[in-house]
Motif scaffolding. Structure first.
Motif, PDB file in Angstrom:
ATOM      1  N   UNK A 116       0.841  -1.209   0.000  1.00 55.39           N
ATOM      2  CA  UNK A 116       0.000   0.000   0.000  1.00 55.39           C
ATOM      3  C   UNK A 116       0.874   1.258   0.000  1.00 55.39           C
ATOM      4  N   UNK A 117       1.974   1.188  -0.765  1.00 53.10           N
ATOM      5  CA  UNK A 117       2.865   2.340  -0.943  1.00 53.10           C
ATOM      6  C   UNK A 117       2.387   3.059  -2.196  1.00 53.10           C
ATOM      7  N   UNK A 118       1.414   3.943  -2.005  1.00 52.39           N
ATOM      8  CA  UNK A 118       0.758   4.557  -3.174  1.00 52.39           C
ATOM      9  C   UNK A 118       1.640   5.566  -3.876  1.00 52.39           C
ATOM     10  N   UNK A 119       2.579   6.168  -3.165  1.00 49.50           N
ATOM     11  CA  UNK A 119       3.502   7.108  -3.824  1.00 49.50           C
ATOM     12  C   UNK A 119       4.363   6.356  -4.838  1.00 49.50           C
ATOM     13  N   UNK A 120       4.893   5.208  -4.406  1.00 47.22           N
ATOM     14  CA  UNK A 120       5.719   4.412  -5.317  1.00 47.22           C
ATOM     15  C   UNK A 120       4.859   3.821  -6.434  1.00 47.22           C
ATOM     16  N   UNK A 121       3.661   3.402  -6.067  1.00 44.80           N
ATOM     17  CA  UNK A 121       2.724   2.872  -7.066  1.00 44.80           C
ATOM     18  C   UNK A 121       2.500   3.925  -8.157  1.00 44.80           C
ATOM     19  N   UNK A 122       2.276   5.150  -7.734  1.00 47.17           N
ATOM     20  CA  UNK A 122       2.036   6.247  -8.684  1.00 47.17           C
ATOM     21  C   UNK A 122       3.285   6.529  -9.519  1.00 47.17           C
ATOM     22  N   UNK A 123       4.431   6.570  -8.870  1.00 52.48           N
ATOM     23  CA  UNK A 123       5.696   6.795  -9.582  1.00 52.48           C
ATOM     24  C   UNK A 123       5.878   5.756 -10.695  1.00 52.48           C
ATOM     25  N   UNK A 124       5.543   4.516 -10.381  1.00 52.54           N
ATOM     26  CA  UNK A 124       5.783   3.421 -11.334  1.00 52.54           C
ATOM     27  C   UNK A 124       4.857   3.462 -12.547  1.00 52.54           C
ATOM     28  N   UNK A 125       3.748   4.173 -12.439  1.00 52.16           N
ATOM     29  CA  UNK A 125       2.820   4.212 -13.582  1.00 52.16           C
ATOM     30  C   UNK A 125       3.483   4.819 -14.823  1.00 52.16           C
ATOM     31  N   UNK A 126       4.410   5.759 -14.608  1.00 52.17           N
ATOM     32  CA  UNK A 126       5.137   6.334 -15.751  1.00 52.17           C
ATOM     33  C   UNK A 126       5.864   5.221 -16.514  1.00 52.17           C
ATOM     34  N   UNK A 127       6.430   4.281 -15.753  1.00 56.14           N
ATOM     35  CA  UNK A 127       7.184   3.195 -16.390  1.00 56.14           C
ATOM     36  C   UNK A 127       6.269   2.166 -17.051  1.00 56.14           C
ATOM     37  N   UNK A 128       5.099   1.964 -16.461  1.00 58.24           N
ATOM     38  CA  UNK A 128       4.127   1.068 -17.100  1.00 58.24           C
ATOM     39  C   UNK A 128       3.790   1.627 -18.490  1.00 58.24           C
ATOM     40  N   UNK A 129       3.552   2.933 -18.540  1.00 53.52           N
ATOM     41  CA  UNK A 129       3.216   3.589 -19.814  1.00 53.52           C
ATOM     42  C   UNK A 129       4.409   3.557 -20.771  1.00 53.52           C
ATOM     43  N   UNK A 130       5.587   3.811 -20.242  1.00 51.91           N
ATOM     44  CA  UNK A 130       6.799   3.815 -21.065  1.00 51.91           C
ATOM     45  C   UNK A 130       7.021   2.440 -21.702  1.00 51.91           C
ATOM     46  N   UNK A 131       6.775   1.379 -20.942  1.00 54.39           N
ATOM     47  CA  UNK A 131       6.975   0.032 -21.491  1.00 54.39           C
ATOM     48  C   UNK A 131       5.955  -0.278 -22.592  1.00 54.39           C
ATOM     49  N   UNK A 132       4.761   0.284 -22.496  1.00 53.87           N
ATOM     50  CA  UNK A 132       3.789   0.118 -23.591  1.00 53.87           C
ATOM     51  C   UNK A 132       4.406   0.683 -24.873  1.00 53.87           C
ATOM     52  N   UNK A 133       4.978   1.883 -24.750  1.00 51.38           N
ATOM     53  CA  UNK A 133       5.599   2.541 -25.918  1.00 51.38           C
ATOM     54  C   UNK A 133       6.795   1.752 -26.424  1.00 51.38           C
ATOM     55  N   UNK A 134       7.628   1.294 -25.496  1.00 53.69           N
ATOM     56  CA  UNK A 134       8.844   0.597 -25.922  1.00 53.69           C
ATOM     57  C   UNK A 134       8.523  -0.738 -26.592  1.00 53.69           C
ATOM     58  N   UNK A 135       7.553  -1.442 -26.026  1.00 51.90           N
ATOM     59  CA  UNK A 135       7.167  -2.715 -26.651  1.00 51.90           C
ATOM     60  C   UNK A 135       6.617  -2.464 -28.059  1.00 51.90           C
ATOM     61  N   UNK A 136       5.804  -1.418 -28.198  1.00 55.17           N
ATOM     62  CA  UNK A 136       5.231  -1.109 -29.513  1.00 55.17           C
ATOM     63  C   UNK A 136       6.335  -0.734 -30.504  1.00 55.17           C
ATOM     64  N   UNK A 137       7.298   0.028 -30.027  1.00 55.79           N
ATOM     65  CA  UNK A 137       8.405   0.474 -30.887  1.00 55.79           C
ATOM     66  C   UNK A 137       9.204  -0.719 -31.407  1.00 55.79           C
TER      67      UNK A 137
END
Ligand SMILES: [Fe+2]
Ligand SMILES: [Fe+2]
Length: 180
Positions: A116-137
């Motif tokens: 329940x570390x929501x700050x880290x959870x939120x921080x990591x969402x940028x990377x979830x999105x970035x990996x979507x882009x990288x996988x597509x690339x």
């Protein structure tokens, strides 16, 4: 920085991923050198620039750990894998790397959620999105390679593949632009 506001386990996991990103940067750098040595100039540009993107990812983890009062620990980086034997193998290796990296990010998200570390959870969402882009690339690159290699009699296709790579959106500077 004040008191630490991340758990020891999260701090360790974030540090591990920071070093994974550094290893990714080294891996792409090595592929850039390999591509340039093989006269795949556009592909070399793509890998050199992507190496810098991975380094920026490393900085994001470093900054986040510090901002939360943790300690970013710079560890040893494993040497990149041996050079690929051909372009197809090179692209498939990169594809597997990115898929594995996505899994590591998801495992971190799981861990942040479990604590329940929501700050880290939120921080990591940028990377979830970035990996979507990288996988597509990279998946797009696999498609282009398949198209370019279907007509084996016409190596001109490799030139257009190379040109496509040169124009693919990337950030970062090229080693060959550095002043010697
Ligand atoms: Fe990354
Ligand atoms: Fe990546």
């Amino acid at each position: 920085m004040g008191d630490k506001r991340i758990s020891d386990n999260i701090e360790q996991a974030l540090n591990d991923q920071m070093n994974n990103e550094a290893a990714q940067a080294q891996a792409y750098l090595a592929l850039g050198v390999w591509a340039e040595a093989n006269n795949y100039t556009g592909i070399a540009d793509f890998f050199y620039k992507h190496s810098e993107e991975e380094r920026q990812h490393m900085f994001k983890f470093l900054e986040y750990i510090n901002t939360r009062g943790g300690t970013a620990k710079i560890g040893a980086i494993a040497a990149p894998a041996d050079n690929p034997t051909n372009l197809k193998e090179c692209i498939e290796d990169v594809w597997q790397h990115e898929l594995e990296n996505s899994k590591k990010i998801y495992a971190l998200v799981d861990q942040a959620m479990a604590e329940r570390d929501w700050a880290t959870f939120n921080f990591l969402q940028w990377f979830v999105k970035e990996q979507i882009e990288e996988e597509a690339l990279i998946d797009g690159l696999r498609d282009k390679f398949a198209l370019a290699s279907e007509d084996k009699a016409n190596n001109a296709n490799f030139y257009s593949l190379d040109r496509d790579m040169q124009g693919a959106s990337q950030e970062g500077e090229l080693p060959r632009q550095a002043e010697l």
